[in-house]
Design a protein around this motif. Sequence first.
Motif, PDB file in Angstrom:
ATOM      1  N   GLU A  27       0.869  -1.167   0.000  1.00 40.00           N
ATOM      2  CA  GLU A  27       0.000   0.000   0.000  1.00 40.00           C
ATOM      3  C   GLU A  27       0.911   1.224   0.000  1.00 40.00           C
ATOM      4  OE1 GLU A  27      -3.659   0.023   0.983  1.00 40.00           O
ATOM      5  OE2 GLU A  27      -3.643  -2.082   0.413  1.00 40.00           O
ATOM      6  N   VAL A  28       0.585   2.223  -0.814  1.00 38.82           N
ATOM      7  CA  VAL A  28       1.410   3.416  -0.959  1.00 38.82           C
ATOM      8  C   VAL A  28       0.587   4.657  -0.621  1.00 38.82           C
ATOM      9  CG1 VAL A  28       2.712   4.832  -2.609  1.00 38.82           C
ATOM     10  CG2 VAL A  28       2.847   2.340  -2.721  1.00 38.82           C
ATOM     11  N   ASP A  29       1.164   5.556   0.164  1.00 40.63           N
ATOM     12  CA  ASP A  29       0.568   6.860   0.428  1.00 40.63           C
ATOM     13  C   ASP A  29       0.878   7.738  -0.775  1.00 40.63           C
ATOM     14  OD1 ASP A  29       0.070   9.508   1.137  1.00 40.63           O
ATOM     15  OD2 ASP A  29       0.851   9.279   3.160  1.00 40.63           O
ATOM     16  N   THR A  30      -0.147   8.145  -1.509  1.00 43.25           N
ATOM     17  CA  THR A  30       0.074   8.880  -2.757  1.00 43.25           C
ATOM     18  C   THR A  30       0.469  10.343  -2.533  1.00 43.25           C
ATOM     19  OG1 THR A  30      -2.304   9.304  -2.941  1.00 43.25           O
ATOM     20  CG2 THR A  30      -1.413   7.400  -4.144  1.00 43.25           C
ATOM     21  N   GLU A  31       0.417  10.815  -1.294  1.00 46.60           N
ATOM     22  CA  GLU A  31       0.900  12.180  -1.022  1.00 46.60           C
ATOM     23  C   GLU A  31       2.403  12.184  -0.798  1.00 46.60           C
ATOM     24  OE1 GLU A  31      -1.307  14.427   1.818  1.00 46.60           O
ATOM     25  OE2 GLU A  31      -3.226  13.828   0.936  1.00 46.60           O
ATOM     26  N   SER A  32       2.887  11.216  -0.047  1.00 52.19           N
ATOM     27  CA  SER A  32       4.325  11.156   0.249  1.00 52.19           C
ATOM     28  C   SER A  32       5.071  10.200  -0.682  1.00 52.19           C
ATOM     29  CB  SER A  32       4.551  10.703   1.693  1.00 52.19           C
ATOM     30  OG  SER A  32       4.116   9.365   1.872  1.00 52.19           O
ATOM     31  N   TRP A  33       4.327   9.347  -1.399  1.00 58.38           N
ATOM     32  CA  TRP A  33       4.885   8.312  -2.273  1.00 58.38           C
ATOM     33  C   TRP A  33       5.776   7.346  -1.498  1.00 58.38           C
ATOM     34  CZ3 TRP A  33       2.287   7.309  -6.315  1.00 58.38           C
ATOM     35  CH2 TRP A  33       1.566   8.324  -6.942  1.00 58.38           C
ATOM     36  N   LYS A  34       5.341   7.023  -0.284  1.00 54.73           N
ATOM     37  CA  LYS A  34       6.056   6.046   0.541  1.00 54.73           C
ATOM     38  C   LYS A  34       5.169   4.834   0.763  1.00 54.73           C
ATOM     39  CE  LYS A  34       8.930   9.354   2.830  1.00 54.73           C
ATOM     40  NZ  LYS A  34       9.980   9.419   3.762  1.00 54.73           N
ATOM     41  N   THR A  35       5.801   3.675   0.808  1.00 55.21           N
ATOM     42  CA  THR A  35       5.081   2.443   1.116  1.00 55.21           C
ATOM     43  C   THR A  35       4.724   2.454   2.593  1.00 55.21           C
ATOM     44  OG1 THR A  35       6.264   1.248  -0.607  1.00 55.21           O
ATOM     45  CG2 THR A  35       5.204  -0.076   1.099  1.00 55.21           C
ATOM     46  N   THR A  36       3.439   2.250   2.896  1.00 58.67           N
ATOM     47  CA  THR A  36       2.981   2.299   4.278  1.00 58.67           C
ATOM     48  C   THR A  36       2.675   0.914   4.857  1.00 58.67           C
ATOM     49  OG1 THR A  36       0.692   2.615   3.555  1.00 58.67           O
ATOM     50  CG2 THR A  36       2.001   4.603   4.009  1.00 58.67           C
ATOM     51  N   HIS A  37       2.198  -0.004   4.003  1.00 58.14           N
ATOM     52  CA  HIS A  37       1.783  -1.331   4.470  1.00 58.14           C
ATOM     53  C   HIS A  37       2.193  -2.395   3.460  1.00 58.14           C
ATOM     54  CE1 HIS A  37      -0.913   1.321   6.678  1.00 58.14           C
ATOM     55  NE2 HIS A  37      -1.138   0.326   7.523  1.00 58.14           N
ATOM     56  N   ILE A  38       2.353  -3.620   3.965  1.00 60.43           N
ATOM     57  CA  ILE A  38       2.461  -4.772   3.070  1.00 60.43           C
ATOM     58  C   ILE A  38       1.196  -5.592   3.250  1.00 60.43           C
ATOM     59  CG2 ILE A  38       4.972  -4.873   2.946  1.00 60.43           C
ATOM     60  CD1 ILE A  38       4.905  -7.159   4.961  1.00 60.43           C
ATOM     61  N   ARG A  39       0.677  -6.089   2.138  1.00 63.24           N
ATOM     62  CA  ARG A  39      -0.503  -6.956   2.152  1.00 63.24           C
ATOM     63  C   ARG A  39      -0.015  -8.394   2.224  1.00 63.24           C
ATOM     64  NH1 ARG A  39      -2.279  -3.757  -2.554  1.00 63.24           N
ATOM     65  NH2 ARG A  39      -1.828  -5.639  -3.711  1.00 63.24           N
ATOM     66  N   ILE A  40      -0.537  -9.133   3.196  1.00 63.89           N
ATOM     67  CA  ILE A  40      -0.106 -10.510   3.429  1.00 63.89           C
ATOM     68  C   ILE A  40      -1.303 -11.444   3.324  1.00 63.89           C
ATOM     69  CG2 ILE A  40       0.957 -12.110   5.069  1.00 63.89           C
ATOM     70  CD1 ILE A  40       2.225  -9.561   6.382  1.00 63.89           C
ATOM     71  N   ASP A  41      -1.211 -12.420   2.420  1.00 62.22           N
ATOM     72  CA  ASP A  41      -2.203 -13.489   2.350  1.00 62.22           C
ATOM     73  C   ASP A  41      -1.821 -14.514   3.413  1.00 62.22           C
ATOM     74  OD1 ASP A  41      -3.744 -12.482   0.264  1.00 62.22           O
ATOM     75  OD2 ASP A  41      -2.499 -13.422  -1.266  1.00 62.22           O
ATOM     76  N   LEU A  42      -2.670 -14.668   4.413  1.00 65.36           N
ATOM     77  CA  LEU A  42      -2.364 -15.568   5.527  1.00 65.36           C
ATOM     78  C   LEU A  42      -2.415 -17.029   5.100  1.00 65.36           C
ATOM     79  CD1 LEU A  42      -4.383 -13.922   8.434  1.00 65.36           C
ATOM     80  CD2 LEU A  42      -1.951 -13.655   7.900  1.00 65.36           C
ATOM     81  N   SER A  43      -1.500 -17.823   5.665  1.00 63.61           N
ATOM     82  CA  SER A  43      -1.526 -19.269   5.442  1.00 63.61           C
ATOM     83  C   SER A  43      -2.679 -19.864   6.249  1.00 63.61           C
ATOM     84  CB  SER A  43      -0.200 -19.904   5.875  1.00 63.61           C
ATOM     85  OG  SER A  43      -0.068 -19.839   7.284  1.00 63.61           O
ATOM     86  N   ASP A  44      -3.127 -21.055   5.857  1.00 64.07           N
ATOM     87  CA  ASP A  44      -4.213 -21.726   6.589  1.00 64.07           C
ATOM     88  C   ASP A  44      -3.837 -21.944   8.048  1.00 64.07           C
ATOM     89  OD1 ASP A  44      -5.671 -21.745   4.255  1.00 64.07           O
ATOM     90  OD2 ASP A  44      -5.355 -23.882   3.845  1.00 64.07           O
ATOM     91  N   ASP A  45      -2.582 -22.330   8.308  1.00 64.75           N
ATOM     92  CA  ASP A  45      -2.134 -22.549   9.688  1.00 64.75           C
ATOM     93  C   ASP A  45      -2.203 -21.258  10.505  1.00 64.75           C
ATOM     94  OD1 ASP A  45      -1.695 -25.232   9.225  1.00 64.75           O
ATOM     95  OD2 ASP A  45       0.457 -24.992   8.853  1.00 64.75           O
ATOM     96  N   SER A  46      -1.798 -20.139   9.898  1.00 63.75           N
ATOM     97  CA  SER A  46      -1.841 -18.854  10.604  1.00 63.75           C
ATOM     98  C   SER A  46      -3.271 -18.426  10.886  1.00 63.75           C
ATOM     99  CB  SER A  46      -1.136 -17.764   9.797  1.00 63.75           C
ATOM    100  OG  SER A  46       0.244 -17.994   9.770  1.00 63.75           O
ATOM    101  N   ILE A  47      -4.155 -18.663   9.935  1.00 60.42           N
ATOM    102  CA  ILE A  47      -5.565 -18.324  10.138  1.00 60.42           C
ATOM    103  C   ILE A  47      -6.098 -19.056  11.364  1.00 60.42           C
ATOM    104  CG2 ILE A  47      -7.899 -18.630   9.187  1.00 60.42           C
ATOM    105  CD1 ILE A  47      -6.638 -18.067   6.406  1.00 60.42           C
ATOM    106  N   ARG A  48      -5.787 -20.352  11.470  1.00 60.90           N
ATOM    107  CA  ARG A  48      -6.223 -21.137  12.635  1.00 60.90           C
ATOM    108  C   ARG A  48      -5.574 -20.625  13.919  1.00 60.90           C
ATOM    109  NH1 ARG A  48      -6.178 -25.134   8.881  1.00 60.90           N
ATOM    110  NH2 ARG A  48      -4.053 -25.767   9.256  1.00 60.90           N
ATOM    111  N   GLU A  49      -4.261 -20.377  13.871  1.00 62.10           N
ATOM    112  CA  GLU A  49      -3.548 -19.946  15.076  1.00 62.10           C
ATOM    113  C   GLU A  49      -4.018 -18.578  15.563  1.00 62.10           C
ATOM    114  OE1 GLU A  49       0.965 -19.874  16.834  1.00 62.10           O
ATOM    115  OE2 GLU A  49       0.516 -20.946  14.991  1.00 62.10           O
ATOM    116  N   LEU A  50      -4.431 -17.732  14.641  1.00 55.11           N
ATOM    117  CA  LEU A  50      -4.926 -16.406  15.006  1.00 55.11           C
ATOM    118  C   LEU A  50      -6.389 -16.434  15.436  1.00 55.11           C
ATOM    119  CD1 LEU A  50      -3.224 -14.363  12.163  1.00 55.11           C
ATOM    120  CD2 LEU A  50      -2.668 -14.261  14.609  1.00 55.11           C
ATOM    121  N   GLY A  51      -7.027 -17.607  15.333  1.00 51.22           N
ATOM    122  CA  GLY A  51      -8.412 -17.744  15.759  1.00 51.22           C
ATOM    123  C   GLY A  51      -9.406 -17.114  14.797  1.00 51.22           C
ATOM    124  N   LEU A  52      -9.015 -17.016  13.530  1.00 53.04           N
ATOM    125  CA  LEU A  52      -9.888 -16.436  12.517  1.00 53.04           C
ATOM    126  C   LEU A  52     -10.659 -17.542  11.804  1.00 53.04           C
ATOM    127  CD1 LEU A  52      -7.321 -13.915  11.019  1.00 53.04           C
ATOM    128  CD2 LEU A  52      -9.124 -13.431  12.679  1.00 53.04           C
TER     129      LEU A  52
END
Length: 94
Positions: A27-52
């Motif tokens: 994700e990029v802030d279009t005013e500062s042109w800096k990357t603010t976030h990374i988008r992460i597709d969670l693994s099935d194991d992580s989804i379970r461990e996070l209680g989602l």
Amino acid sequence: MVQAKNLVGLNVITADATKLGRVDGTEVDTESWKTTHIRIDLSDDSIRELGLKKPFMGGIRICLPVTHVGTVGDVVNLKLNIAEVRNTPECKAK
């Protein structure tokens, strides 16, 4: 410096060595042109461990602030452990 296109597809590992998932993009802030976030597709194991609940079709994607990234090489290493990732919001649909 790492180009955003080189992050896509890299595994994301938490500080306690849990494979969280894979980088889907940034994700990029279009005013500062800096990357603010990374988008992460969670693994099935992580989804379970996070209680989602995994949707029937697709998966869960979170947007993690880049301030939580420790190092980037063959993988993206986070400064957070899996429990600290728990409150990270899902990415909003664009």
